[in-house]
Design a protein around this motif. Sequence first.
Motif, PDB file in Angstrom:
ATOM      1  N   CYS A  10      16.282   5.110 -43.495  1.00  0.00           N
ATOM      2  CA  CYS A  10      14.915   4.923 -43.993  1.00  0.00           C
ATOM      3  C   CYS A  10      14.128   6.226 -44.143  1.00  0.00           C
ATOM      4  O   CYS A  10      12.916   6.206 -44.340  1.00  0.00           O
ATOM      5  CB  CYS A  10      14.134   3.916 -43.142  1.00  0.00           C
ATOM      6  SG  CYS A  10      14.975   2.329 -43.013  1.00  0.00           S
TER       7      CYS A  10
ATOM      8  N   HIS B 287      15.646   6.503 -36.574  1.00  0.00           N
ATOM      9  CA  HIS B 287      15.995   5.338 -35.755  1.00  0.00           C
ATOM     10  C   HIS B 287      16.622   5.614 -34.405  1.00  0.00           C
ATOM     11  O   HIS B 287      16.470   4.815 -33.495  1.00  0.00           O
ATOM     12  CB  HIS B 287      16.913   4.418 -36.564  1.00  0.00           C
ATOM     13  CG  HIS B 287      16.149   3.658 -37.597  1.00  0.00           C
ATOM     14  ND1 HIS B 287      15.730   4.231 -38.774  1.00  0.00           N
ATOM     15  CD2 HIS B 287      15.671   2.395 -37.599  1.00  0.00           C
ATOM     16  CE1 HIS B 287      15.043   3.343 -39.470  1.00  0.00           C
ATOM     17  NE2 HIS B 287      14.993   2.233 -38.783  1.00  0.00           N
TER      18      HIS B 287
ATOM     19  N   CYS C 193      14.080  -2.333 -35.288  1.00  0.00           N
ATOM     20  CA  CYS C 193      14.892  -3.341 -35.995  1.00  0.00           C
ATOM     21  C   CYS C 193      16.116  -3.776 -35.215  1.00  0.00           C
ATOM     22  O   CYS C 193      16.503  -4.938 -35.280  1.00  0.00           O
ATOM     23  CB  CYS C 193      15.280  -2.834 -37.374  1.00  0.00           C
ATOM     24  SG  CYS C 193      13.965  -3.150 -38.553  1.00  0.00           S
TER      25      CYS C 193
ATOM     26  N   PHE D  44       7.252   2.576 -42.826  1.00  0.00           N
ATOM     27  CA  PHE D  44       8.142   3.175 -43.826  1.00  0.00           C
ATOM     28  C   PHE D  44       7.422   3.868 -44.989  1.00  0.00           C
ATOM     29  O   PHE D  44       7.685   5.024 -45.298  1.00  0.00           O
ATOM     30  CB  PHE D  44       9.079   2.061 -44.332  1.00  0.00           C
ATOM     31  CG  PHE D  44       9.956   2.442 -45.465  1.00  0.00           C
ATOM     32  CD1 PHE D  44      10.911   3.437 -45.327  1.00  0.00           C
ATOM     33  CD2 PHE D  44       9.849   1.798 -46.695  1.00  0.00           C
ATOM     34  CE1 PHE D  44      11.739   3.783 -46.377  1.00  0.00           C
ATOM     35  CE2 PHE D  44      10.670   2.133 -47.744  1.00  0.00           C
ATOM     36  CZ  PHE D  44      11.616   3.136 -47.588  1.00  0.00           C
TER      37      PHE D  44
ATOM     38  N   CYS E 233      11.129   3.151 -37.250  1.00  0.00           N
ATOM     39  CA  CYS E 233      11.559   2.511 -35.998  1.00  0.00           C
ATOM     40  C   CYS E 233      11.616   3.456 -34.815  1.00  0.00           C
ATOM     41  O   CYS E 233      11.424   3.040 -33.670  1.00  0.00           O
ATOM     42  CB  CYS E 233      12.897   1.819 -36.206  1.00  0.00           C
ATOM     43  SG  CYS E 233      12.659   0.220 -37.008  1.00  0.00           S
TER      44      CYS E 233
ATOM     45  N   SER F 185      15.688  -3.200 -47.197  1.00  0.00           N
ATOM     46  CA  SER F 185      16.915  -2.456 -46.857  1.00  0.00           C
ATOM     47  C   SER F 185      18.106  -3.382 -46.645  1.00  0.00           C
ATOM     48  O   SER F 185      17.956  -4.581 -46.410  1.00  0.00           O
ATOM     49  CB  SER F 185      16.689  -1.610 -45.604  1.00  0.00           C
ATOM     50  OG  SER F 185      16.875  -2.397 -44.457  1.00  0.00           O
TER      51      SER F 185
HETATM   52  O1  BF8 Z   1      15.030  -0.414 -39.275  1.00  0.00           O
HETATM   53  S1  BF8 Z   1      11.878  -2.303 -40.981  1.00  0.00           S
HETATM   54  S2  BF8 Z   1      11.884   0.014 -43.530  1.00  0.00           S
HETATM   55  S3  BF8 Z   1      12.217   1.478 -40.553  1.00  0.00           S
HETATM   56  S4  BF8 Z   1      14.895  -1.055 -42.279  1.00  0.00           S
HETATM   57 FE1  BF8 Z   1      13.455   0.763 -42.309  1.00  0.00          FE
HETATM   58 FE2  BF8 Z   1      12.921  -1.701 -42.811  1.00  0.00          FE
HETATM   59 FE3  BF8 Z   1      11.220  -0.224 -41.553  1.00  0.00          FE
HETATM   60 FE4  BF8 Z   1      13.476   0.466 -39.134  1.00  0.00          FE
HETATM   61 NI1  BF8 Z   1      14.114  -1.774 -40.231  1.00  0.00          NI
END
Ligand code: BF8
Length: 689
Positions: free
Chosen positions: A376, A302, A560, A355, A338, A597
């Motif tokens: 993540c 991130h 995010c 992810f 991200c 998350s």
């Molecule tokens: O901050 S969308 S799995 S990568 S928590 Fe993680 Fe969820 Fe993807 Fe990025 Ni956001």
Amino acid sequence: MPPLRTPQDKAIDPASIAMLEKAAADGVPDAFARADAQGKGCTFGTDGVCCRLCHMGPCRITAKSPLGVCGANADTIAARNLLREVAAGAAAHSDHGRSLVLLLKAIAEGRGGDYQIKDEHRLRTAALEWGIDIAEEDAGTRGCGDAETRRHGDAAKGESPRPPLSASPRQSAGVTPLAPREIAARLAAVFLSEFSLQEGKLKTLSLAPVQRQGVWDRHGLSPSGIDRSIVEALHRTHMGVDHDYHNLVHGALKTALADGWGGSMIATTVSDILFGTPEPVRWYANLGVLEARKVNVLVHGHEPALTEILVAATRDPEIVAAARAVGADGVNLAGICCTANEVLMRHGVPVAGNFLQQELAIVTGAVELMITDVQCCMASLPSVARCYHTQIVTTNPIARNLGAEHIEFNEHSALACAKTILHKAIANYPRRDPRKVAIPDVKHPLVAGFSNETILNMLGGTFRRSFRPLNDAIITGRIRGIAGIVGCINVRGRMDDYIVRLTRELIKRNVLVLQTGCAAVACGKQGLLTPEAALEQAGPSLREVCEAVGIPPVLHMGSCVDNSRILMAATYVVQEGGLGNDLSQLPAIGAAPEWMSEKAVAIAHYFVASGVDVVLGRPFHTLGSEALTQYLCEGLQELVGARFHYIADVDQAIETMCAHIERKRDALGINRKAERKLYDMKDRRALDV
Ligand code: BF8
Ligand code: SF4
């Protein structure tokens, strides 16, 4: 025992399906296999009624034992657990923001090493937004207006602040503009005080519409310092403190506001100042961006600071020559999660995946090295990597992993650190086993980088930057409303499926969709983030608007933390006029269809606290408390004018979101009677006015 899921049950995109099949053939366990092995999960956990907050427990609430040892009931226990999740999510976003502020401070003090301020215009507009004078007035020339009033508007007169992005630095006789480093020093000091503030409320909240600030003040939801808010959340959830589930939910909203309007807003702003405000860039997404003839290096996580330098280092002649020396055509940098969104928007670095593709990328057998930092990044990465030749390198002192090599990223020798890592990847290239390589030939073009600055320019032109055309399109019904579809993808479902189906149907129904995070990548992989998607898949009136402005029907606004951009986009729409005075009046709604998350829990809470309803494809862990669930999904409406909707079925989500948008339009009086009638008849083409 339920039947095992096939790769087609787990994913919709052919690249992921192919790699799930390969993982099974190679004997590599992946997250889906582990999820299946875990089974359905403990219902005490999923219902939120397991408490481990003290060592008289753990306590589990059942019909036979409805109280924990201390007397806490299901409502208290589930609400405490929820608030702790929000606190953890807010902490993750905000710590990311803090590290960027410290880098801004270091640059201001001449200690920035290989970093510098890339976007001085954004530095100046941010300074104005946070009430910092960016010019020194020469003696006897005061009277150009007070920075505080310019920023806040006059709340006493009920004025909203001017859209800050249209603010331009003051330049007149008798005024000496401050040097960028001096502005950066002042701004960094203000941002750091947002973290440490002990009394009073966050300055950053004043970016929100005045009416919304009033809601927060009236209900005691305005957070003080970001760090203080998170500490308070942990304190009030300690054994024997807050037992009122309403009060705990209010704590969750307050803590989340410290994230969305605080830590995340600051992270986005400083990223733009340091690395450049994103502008639309066209590139590719999915595992097909890996290149057979190049050294493939994946950046995952991130925080964008190291990745920014890696982009430059990859093009360095020394690195290119080293890659050639081992028989490769160069180094190919690509992103996961991200970090991918951050470098895609600013440098056109391709996205390898979201992810649940982090392990699948390694399964291609063509990744020399994966660099991880925070959030993540799965614990499994070193064990998956061991099945191939891939090296995993951790870079952040708070995020190490056994089996990975740790090369601590030092901002003050960032380029050297980046080169060390790239040389490692290059040295690993000859170890690639061609028999294990299978790069799926699947990638889609996408356009990303829709910062608010860009949207303002595209809608109004450089000289008349404005959200007016968007407001007009909403008022006339050509755009029915706005949906923010954000968040993760979840191994418990079919990856990307809910997000993509929801997005497709909403644009078909002339709803403009804003996206961030893994949701944006999910749609990018399906070709929805291109202007061509407007031609092929958007409803006729949305298509007309997209064609006129030259935008896709789904706007990729970033990572995010960049959900703060969506908060500001909604704020600019309110400030532009004609659609009410508060975010809760807008024909707009949010959705986190496949969230997983704690950060997503925080995001959902700050949207609801801001007056925007949020649809969740999976419930929070609250179903063990009917009272708490009802308060979240109904009761909050009275408090903040918005609520959560737990909707597992995508078709139901589509209807709920469209009905919500139409109700808001009705309340604003912008739905003409004839239009409504036609809409009810489902003749949506007739809405193309
Ligand atoms: O901050 S969308 S799995 S990568 S928590 Fe993680 Fe969820 Fe993807 Fe990025 Ni956001
Ligand atoms: Fe049990 Fe109460 Fe301790 Fe939780 S805080 S573990 S409910 S005794």
